[in-house]
Write a protein that holds these residues in place. Structure first.
Motif, PDB file in Angstrom:
ATOM      1  N   SER A   9     -23.448  26.537  20.887  1.00 11.75           N
ATOM      2  CA  SER A   9     -23.686  25.296  20.150  1.00 11.75           C
ATOM      3  C   SER A   9     -22.384  24.731  19.589  1.00 11.75           C
ATOM      4  N   VAL A  10     -21.491  25.581  19.112  1.00  6.60           N
ATOM      5  CA  VAL A  10     -20.194  25.114  18.617  1.00  6.60           C
ATOM      6  C   VAL A  10     -19.353  24.588  19.779  1.00  6.60           C
ATOM      7  N   ASP A  11     -19.416  25.265  20.918  1.00  5.49           N
ATOM      8  CA  ASP A  11     -18.632  24.879  22.079  1.00  5.49           C
ATOM      9  C   ASP A  11     -19.097  23.544  22.657  1.00  5.49           C
ATOM     10  N   LEU A  12     -20.411  23.327  22.701  1.00  4.13           N
ATOM     11  CA  LEU A  12     -20.927  22.079  23.267  1.00  4.13           C
ATOM     12  C   LEU A  12     -20.616  20.871  22.380  1.00  4.13           C
ATOM     13  N   TYR A  20     -30.643  20.330  23.548  1.00  2.96           N
ATOM     14  CA  TYR A  20     -30.976  21.762  23.623  1.00  2.96           C
ATOM     15  C   TYR A  20     -31.363  22.355  22.270  1.00  2.96           C
ATOM     16  N   LEU A  21     -31.366  21.531  21.247  1.00  4.90           N
ATOM     17  CA  LEU A  21     -31.606  22.033  19.887  1.00  4.90           C
ATOM     18  C   LEU A  21     -32.959  22.736  19.734  1.00  4.90           C
ATOM     19  N   LEU A  60     -28.404  16.595   9.205  1.00  3.81           N
ATOM     20  CA  LEU A  60     -29.680  17.021   8.623  1.00  3.81           C
ATOM     21  C   LEU A  60     -30.874  16.351   9.294  1.00  3.81           C
ATOM     22  N   GLU A  61     -30.745  15.086   9.639  1.00  2.00           N
ATOM     23  CA  GLU A  61     -31.884  14.357  10.197  1.00  2.00           C
ATOM     24  C   GLU A  61     -32.281  14.891  11.574  1.00  2.00           C
ATOM     25  N   ALA A  62     -31.309  15.023  12.477  1.00  2.00           N
ATOM     26  CA  ALA A  62     -31.597  15.524  13.825  1.00  2.00           C
ATOM     27  C   ALA A  62     -32.085  16.967  13.765  1.00  2.00           C
ATOM     28  N   PHE A  63     -31.484  17.764  12.880  1.00  4.04           N
ATOM     29  CA  PHE A  63     -31.904  19.154  12.734  1.00  4.04           C
ATOM     30  C   PHE A  63     -33.340  19.234  12.230  1.00  4.04           C
ATOM     31  N   SER A  64     -33.674  18.414  11.244  1.00  6.98           N
ATOM     32  CA  SER A  64     -35.023  18.438  10.667  1.00  6.98           C
ATOM     33  C   SER A  64     -36.071  18.073  11.698  1.00  6.98           C
TER      34      SER A  64
END
Length: 139
Positions: A9-12, A20-21, A60-64
């Protein structure tokens, strides 16, 4: 695997990780919500750290949104399994009765183990293995 997911995830990066989340969050969510007795606390901490990393990375929004979809999917699967188990007890009562007997036997064994651990001098009676008797054809 969790370290690998964090590294990927850090690399992408922020833009390429978003599709892919949900796939990445599924095992992390499962580990956070598991309630097994012999659960590894380091694994739980690692999953929490990777979730925090993802939260900072994508926002935060995309993660939520992704996390809520993973949560909803897990709850739907859980409800579906529960519904299928209930239907199976009606459709196949013999299988349900066998499962109930097995669960009752395991509960009794657990109770005996617990008593032995609390009172080491006391030895609970254990059921003898009847493996040979079960194999023999008794009329």
């Amino acid at each position: 695997i969790f370290k690998f997911l964090g590294a990927i995830s850090v690399d992408l990066g922020q833009d390429r990780i978003k599709p892919y989340l949900p796939t990445i969050l599924t095992p992390l969510y499962r580990e956070l919500n598991s309630n097994y007795a012999e659960q590894d606390p380091t694994l739980k901490n690692l999953s929490q750290e990777i979730i925090e990393l993802l939260k900072k990375l994508v926002g935060l929004e995309a993660f939520s949104l992704a996390f809520s979809s993973v949560q909803k999917q897990a709850n739907q699967k859980r409800a579906m399994r529960k519904k299928q188990r209930a239907l199976q007890t009606v459709a196949n009562p013999d299988i349900a009765a066998r499962r109930k007997l097995k669960r009752h036997k395991n509960k009794a064994e657990t109770r005996k183990r617990k008593i032995e651990s609390l009172r080491p001098m006391y030895k609970a009676k254990r059921q003898r293995s009847h493996a040979l008797k079960d194999l023999a054809m008794v009329e």
